[in-house]
Structure formats: C-alpha cells, structure tokens
Scaffold this motif. Structure first.
Motif, short mmCIF file in Angstrom:
data_model
loop_
_atom_site.label_atom_id
_atom_site.label_comp_id
_atom_site.label_asym_id
_atom_site.label_seq_id
_atom_site.Cartn_x
_atom_site.Cartn_y
_atom_site.Cartn_z
N ILE A 1 12.86 -9.09 2.93
CA ILE A 1 13.28 -9.51 1.58
C ILE A 1 14.33 -8.38 1.17
O ILE A 1 15.46 -8.66 0.58
N ILE A 2 14.09 -7.06 1.28
CA ILE A 2 15.21 -5.87 0.72
C ILE A 2 16.48 -6.27 1.64
O ILE A 2 17.74 -6.16 1.04
N ARG A 3 16.60 -6.41 3.08
CA ARG A 3 17.68 -6.86 3.59
C ARG A 3 18.36 -7.96 3.24
O ARG A 3 19.37 -8.03 3.38
N PHE A 4 17.54 -9.10 2.99
CA PHE A 4 18.04 -10.42 2.57
C PHE A 4 18.79 -10.11 1.21
O PHE A 4 19.82 -10.53 0.98
N TRP A 5 18.05 -9.32 0.44
CA TRP A 5 18.80 -9.16 -1.03
C TRP A 5 20.08 -8.23 -0.97
O TRP A 5 21.25 -8.56 -1.72
N ALA A 6 20.10 -7.32 0.00
CA ALA A 6 21.38 -6.56 0.16
C ALA A 6 22.51 -7.19 1.01
O ALA A 6 23.43 -6.58 1.07
N ALA A 7 22.20 -8.21 1.79
CA ALA A 7 22.96 -8.81 2.59
C ALA A 7 24.45 -9.36 1.61
O ALA A 7 23.96 -9.99 0.76
N LYS A 8 25.56 -9.14 2.15
CA LYS A 8 26.72 -9.80 1.26
C LYS A 8 26.80 -11.21 1.55
O LYS A 8 27.09 -12.02 0.87
N SER A 9 26.44 -11.56 2.88
CA SER A 9 26.60 -13.17 3.12
C SER A 9 25.10 -13.64 3.44
O SER A 9 24.43 -13.20 4.55
N LYS A 10 24.43 -14.23 2.57
CA LYS A 10 22.90 -14.76 2.70
C LYS A 10 23.14 -15.63 3.86
O LYS A 10 21.93 -15.78 4.48
N LYS A 11 23.71 -16.43 4.06
CA LYS A 11 23.96 -17.50 5.06
C LYS A 11 23.88 -16.85 6.48
O LYS A 11 23.11 -17.01 7.32
N THR A 12 24.82 -16.00 6.54
CA THR A 12 25.02 -15.11 7.93
C THR A 12 23.81 -14.31 8.15
O THR A 12 23.15 -14.33 9.20
N PHE A 13 23.02 -13.78 7.19
CA PHE A 13 21.80 -13.03 7.28
C PHE A 13 20.71 -13.97 7.76
O PHE A 13 20.00 -13.51 8.66
N LEU A 14 20.49 -15.11 7.28
CA LEU A 14 19.64 -16.15 7.59
C LEU A 14 19.55 -16.47 8.90
O LEU A 14 18.58 -16.63 9.92
N ILE A 15 20.95 -16.91 9.49
CA ILE A 15 21.11 -17.31 10.83
C ILE A 15 20.82 -16.04 11.78
O ILE A 15 20.28 -16.31 12.73
N GLN A 16 21.30 -14.88 11.62
CA GLN A 16 21.30 -13.59 12.33
C GLN A 16 19.87 -13.37 12.42
O GLN A 16 19.55 -12.55 13.41
N ASN A 17 19.01 -13.52 11.51
CA ASN A 17 17.53 -12.76 11.41
C ASN A 17 16.82 -13.91 11.36
O ASN A 17 15.64 -13.74 10.65
N MET A 18 16.90 -15.02 12.06
CA MET A 18 16.14 -16.17 12.10
C MET A 18 14.67 -15.93 12.84
O MET A 18 13.72 -16.24 12.48
N PHE A 19 14.80 -15.02 13.69
CA PHE A 19 13.53 -14.54 14.59
C PHE A 19 12.72 -13.80 13.59
O PHE A 19 11.57 -13.94 13.62
N ASP A 20 13.08 -12.83 12.72
CA ASP A 20 12.38 -12.13 11.69
C ASP A 20 11.89 -13.08 10.82
O ASP A 20 10.77 -12.83 10.50
N LEU A 21 12.44 -14.06 10.43
CA LEU A 21 11.69 -14.98 9.48
C LEU A 21 10.49 -15.66 10.31
O LEU A 21 9.40 -15.94 9.79
N ILE A 22 10.73 -16.25 11.44
CA ILE A 22 9.73 -16.83 12.17
C ILE A 22 8.55 -15.82 12.34
O ILE A 22 7.36 -16.19 12.24
N ALA A 23 8.76 -14.49 12.59
CA ALA A 23 7.61 -13.54 12.71
C ALA A 23 7.09 -13.34 11.46
O ALA A 23 5.68 -12.73 11.63
N LEU A 24 7.35 -13.87 10.27
CA LEU A 24 6.72 -13.44 9.33
C LEU A 24 5.74 -14.77 8.95
O LEU A 24 5.07 -14.76 7.73
N ILE A 25 5.66 -15.75 9.91
CA ILE A 25 4.73 -16.90 9.41
C ILE A 25 3.39 -16.44 9.76
O ILE A 25 3.00 -16.01 10.62
N PRO A 26 2.56 -16.44 8.74
CA PRO A 26 1.10 -15.85 8.69
C PRO A 26 0.17 -16.60 9.29
O PRO A 26 -0.97 -16.11 9.09
N SER A 27 0.30 -17.85 9.57
CA SER A 27 -0.80 -18.75 10.13
C SER A 27 -1.12 -18.46 11.20
O SER A 27 -2.45 -18.74 11.82
#
Length: 235
Positions: A41-67
């Motif tokens: 969340i902190i890195r996403f908030w600090a990122a200049k380009s949110k779109k680029t951040f989401l693409i480059q950190n897609m695996f980090d987002l997947i790792a947050l799936i708590p199921s």
C-alpha cells in the motif's frame, strides 16, 4: 528474509509439519502478511505511475491473496527485485551471456508482463469460480488452467449461472493471453536461432577475410622480395 521465511512456513504447512490455521505459526504468518500488505500500500501510494506500479508488481499483489498460503510463493518476486536492484549477479561474477539472454527474454519481449496478467486472470477466475461453485481453490485452479489452455478435461465443470459466466469470460480472455505467451516464447527462440545463424555467418566471413588478408600479405612480401632482388642485380 520475511519472503523466504513465509515460503518456508508454507512448505512446512503443505508437508503437514505445522498448521497455519491456528497456533503460533498462524499468528506469525498473518503478521508477515500484514507487513507485506502495508508495504504494498505504501509503495503504491508513493508510486508516480500507479499503472506502471501495478504491472511491475503484479506478483506482489497475487502474494497478498489471503485465501490460501500457497500464494506466498509469489513473494519470490521481492527477492528477484532485490537481486536486480543491487546487481547481485554482477557483483558475484554470475552476470554474463545467460543472464543477459534471460533479461532479454523476460523484459524486452514483455513476457514477464504477459505472464503476470495471465496469472492474475487465472487466479481471480479461480477465486470467483470457487465462490460460485462452492468448490476448493485447488480444484478451481485446475479448472482455470485446463479451460484457459483449451485442454478441457471436463473433470471440473460449472453448474451455476455465475460459474458458467466466469467460464465464458475465461475462455475469451484467458485463451488470448495464453496464446500471446506461447507466441512470445516461439518468436524469441526463432529470433535467437536467426541471430545465432547470422553470428555464425559473420564469424565465417571474418575468418575468410583474415585468411585472404594473410594471403595478400604473403603475396605482397613475395613481390617486394622479387623487386628488391631485381634492384640488387641491376646495381
């Protein structure tokens, strides 16, 4: 270290040595998840380009799936980021032709981004499918993979309206990205073969030029020697 530790906990859980549903291991695993969630969340908030951040950190987002704890394995992307950021392969003397080709394959071709998007589609389709069909995540992931790759064994099929809807979406969207992945791999190795052939041809031409240069040099020496001999006779 937290990424590696969480993956070790997941492996121990899969082997049945510990349980991540209760006890100290569960609290520890959840605490690590909180840290990675806050970090994202902190890195996403600090990122200049949110779109680029989401693409480059897609695996980090997947790792947050708590199921399911198995998603923690995607935290290996953080380890890869550290290796790239500090140029550890180069400092250890491992950087060379192989790492250069690997980097070209992953990033220059866009393979890593296609792979990330494909995984996101598969995983979220599985989660939605499992919710509609009241099935396990493991079976839902198997269903998503067989559907997206057009294998379709038929051992897991949708029975509800929502399950059939997400199946239709996956058939159109997932197959497209899987096709792009396979074509990217094929194009890369085809181009590599062409480059290797061109490199081999250049090496052969270089050898021929060097051989001809040596012959020309020898011929020039012979001519000079004869000319010098004639000059000596005249004198």
């Amino acid at each position: 270290m937290l990424a590696i530790f969480s993956m070790v906990l997941t492996v121990l859980s899969l082997l049945g040595d510990i349980s991540l549903r209760h006890g100290l291991a569960s609290v520890t695993f959840f605490g690590i998840w909180i840290i990675f969630f806050a970090d994202y969340i902190i890195r996403f908030w600090a990122a200049k380009s949110k779109k680029t951040f989401l693409i480059q950190n897609m695996f980090d987002l997947i790792a947050l799936i708590p199921s399911h704890p198995v998603f923690s394995f995607f935290r290996i992307s953080r380890i890869v980021q550290i290796i790239r950021y500090y140029h550890l392969f180069w400092k250890l003397g491992w950087s060379g032709k192989f790492t250069k080709k690997l980097h070209n394959f992953l990033y220059d071709t866009g393979f890593i981004y296609l792979l990330s998007i494909s995984l996101v589609i598969l995983i979220f389709s599985s989660l939605i499918f499992a919710s509609f069909e009241h099935d396990s995540l493991e079976k839902s992931l198997w269903w998503a993979i067989t559907t997206a790759t057009t294998v379709g064994y038929g051992d897991v099929t949708p029975t509800t309206g929502g399950g059939k809807l997400i199946s239709a979406v996956l058939m159109f969207g997932g197959i497209g990205f899987i096709g792009l992945l396979t074509s990217t791999i094929t194009d890369f190795f085809t181009d590599q073969d062409k480059e290797d052939e061109q490199t081999q041809s250049i090496k052969q031409l270089t050898k021929q030029v060097e051989h001809l240069s040596k012959q020309v040099s020898q011929l020039q020496k012979t001519v000079n020697a004869k000319a010098s001999h004639r000059t000596t006779k005249k004198k």
